[in-house]
Enzyme design. Structure first.
Site, short mmCIF file in Angstrom:
data_model
loop_
_atom_site.label_atom_id
_atom_site.label_comp_id
_atom_site.label_asym_id
_atom_site.label_seq_id
_atom_site.Cartn_x
_atom_site.Cartn_y
_atom_site.Cartn_z
N ALA A 126 49.53 -17.43 25.18
CA ALA A 126 50.63 -16.58 25.64
C ALA A 126 50.18 -15.94 26.95
CB ALA A 126 50.90 -15.51 24.59
N GLY B 24 48.67 -19.06 21.78
CA GLY B 24 50.01 -19.64 21.73
C GLY B 24 50.02 -21.12 22.10
N GLU C 216 49.17 -22.81 18.99
CA GLU C 216 50.32 -22.69 18.09
C GLU C 216 51.43 -23.68 18.47
OE1 GLU C 216 50.21 -18.40 18.75
OE2 GLU C 216 50.36 -18.13 16.57
N GLU D 112 42.99 -14.65 19.72
CA GLU D 112 43.73 -13.38 19.81
C GLU D 112 42.91 -12.16 19.44
OE1 GLU D 112 44.99 -16.21 18.77
OE2 GLU D 112 47.03 -16.46 19.52
N1 COA Z 1 47.73 -15.60 30.31
C1 COA Z 1 47.90 -15.34 31.60
N2 COA Z 1 47.19 -15.91 32.60
C2 COA Z 1 46.27 -16.80 32.21
C3 COA Z 1 46.02 -17.13 30.88
C4 COA Z 1 46.81 -16.49 29.89
N3 COA Z 1 46.67 -16.76 28.59
N4 COA Z 1 45.01 -18.03 30.83
C5 COA Z 1 44.66 -18.27 32.11
N5 COA Z 1 45.40 -17.52 32.95
C6 COA Z 1 45.34 -17.48 34.41
C7 COA Z 1 44.15 -16.68 34.91
O1 COA Z 1 44.43 -15.30 34.90
C8 COA Z 1 43.98 -17.25 36.28
O2 COA Z 1 44.98 -16.69 37.12
P1 COA Z 1 44.57 -16.17 38.62
O3 COA Z 1 44.07 -17.40 39.31
O4 COA Z 1 45.88 -15.68 39.16
O5 COA Z 1 43.53 -15.14 38.43
C9 COA Z 1 44.34 -18.72 36.09
O6 COA Z 1 45.13 -18.78 34.92
C10 COA Z 1 43.14 -19.60 35.90
O7 COA Z 1 42.38 -19.10 34.82
P2 COA Z 1 40.82 -18.80 34.89
O8 COA Z 1 40.49 -17.79 33.83
O9 COA Z 1 40.42 -18.44 36.29
O10 COA Z 1 40.21 -20.22 34.52
P3 COA Z 1 38.78 -20.53 33.88
O11 COA Z 1 38.61 -22.00 33.96
O12 COA Z 1 37.74 -19.67 34.47
O13 COA Z 1 38.91 -20.12 32.32
C11 COA Z 1 40.00 -20.02 30.18
C12 COA Z 1 39.79 -20.82 31.47
C13 COA Z 1 41.08 -20.75 29.37
C14 COA Z 1 38.70 -19.95 29.37
C15 COA Z 1 40.46 -18.58 30.53
O14 COA Z 1 41.53 -18.67 31.45
C16 COA Z 1 40.94 -17.77 29.35
O15 COA Z 1 40.13 -17.31 28.56
N6 COA Z 1 42.27 -17.59 29.21
C17 COA Z 1 42.84 -16.77 28.18
C18 COA Z 1 42.80 -17.48 26.84
C19 COA Z 1 43.38 -16.61 25.74
O16 COA Z 1 42.85 -15.59 25.37
N7 COA Z 1 44.53 -17.05 25.21
C20 COA Z 1 45.18 -16.39 24.13
C21 COA Z 1 46.24 -15.47 24.62
S1 COA Z 1 47.02 -14.66 23.24
#
Ligand code: COA
Length: 260
Positions: free
Chosen positions: A66, A111, A114, A134
């Protein structure tokens, strides 16, 4: 119809839907839910489409969850409403009358997982990482992940993932039954297309009834599910497809199903 966060194409009888928000690793926002709802309603209504694939744009993610920026702004009531919206869109996808395959091409987190879970089955690329992180944000899954994951992999494995929050890799997902196969990144779409194309050759009404029998059976008890199976089994004797399928076997030719 053009959509902001989804790409759509048809390859023969197979619909290919791509979650397209690559700058945010395909993170799912409210707007995307409305697009998904409309997209899958259209697919359901299209006679020529007999199977569908859902994947993510880019090399890195199916969907990284999400949209956390959106989540952070919600009031409690809005959070509940978003959960209800996401659950109803995903339930609609799970009830699609055509097989829906998730082609998990990278991160499927929160999400995003999911969304993969509401598909009928999942094929992953070897770089996929799947999890429900989460709790590391201080919340719990809100799009029925606490319900679908344990039904698929068992409560113990699901609780380890949900309470621990750490993602698992593609091989581990294969071992616990979260995905059916793991293939290379290059082979992911061709593999999913080949599976979908084979399903598309089968009797479409029979496939739809099979999906319904399995899913409603899992929702209720065995006896109730078996009774539904009986009713759907009998109903198929009213279709041209049933006569075509059996006739083609007896005449030693390939069946031509019309979905009637
Ligand atoms: N919501 C909003 N933005 C997200 C996102 C999310 N769930 N997951 C990634 N992004 C965005 C980042 O903020 C970043 O945006 P920016 O370039 O404007 O700063 C872009 O996507 C790239 O992500 P980044 O974190 O830089 O990539 P990474 O390769 O270093 O890491 C992940 C990848 C997936 C490990 C990391 O993005 C992450 O942990 N995301 C969240 C996962 C999460 O907790 N999901 C559950 C949500 S309920």
């Amino acid at each position: 119809m053009e959509r902001k966060h989804l790409l759509y194409e048809e390859r023969g009888a197979v619909a290919l839907v791509t979650i397209h928000r690559p700058d945010k690793l395909n993170a799912i926002n409210r707007e995307m839910f409305f697009e998904l709802r409309d997209q899958f309603a259209e697919i359901d209504a299209r006679d020529g489409v007999r199977a569908a694939i859902l994947t993510g744009s880019g090399e890195k993610a199916f969907a990284a969850g999400a949209d956390i920026a959106e989540l952070a702004t919600l009031s409690p009531v809005e959070a509940r409403e978003l959960s209800a919206l996401g659950q109803s869109v995903m339930e609609g996808m799970a009830r699609l009358g055509k097989p829906l395959i998730a082609a998990v091409n990278g991160y499927a987190l929160g999400g995003g997982l999911e969304l993969a879970l509401c598909c009928h089955f999942r094929i992953a690329s070897d770089n996929a990482r799947m999890g429900l992180p989460e709790v590391s944000l201080g919340v719990i899954p809100g799009y029925a992940g606490t319900q679908r994951l344990p039904r698929l992999v068992g409560p113990g494995r699901a609780l380890e993932m949900i309470a621990g929050g750490d993602p698992i890799d593609a091989q581990e997902a294969l071992r616990c039954g979260l995905v059916n196969r793991v293939v290379s990144r290059e082979e992911l779409l061709p593999t999913c297309l080949a599976i979908a194309e084979r399903i598309a050759l089968r009797g479409p009404i029979a496939v739809r009834f099979a999906l319904e029998a399995v899913q409603r059976g899992l929702d209720g008890g065995l006896e109730e599910g078996a009774r539904l199976e009986q009713a759907l089994f009998g109903l198929l004797w009213s279709t041209d497809d049933m006569r075509e399928g059996c006739g083609a076997f007896l005449e030693k030719r390939r069946p031509q199903f019309k979905g009637r």
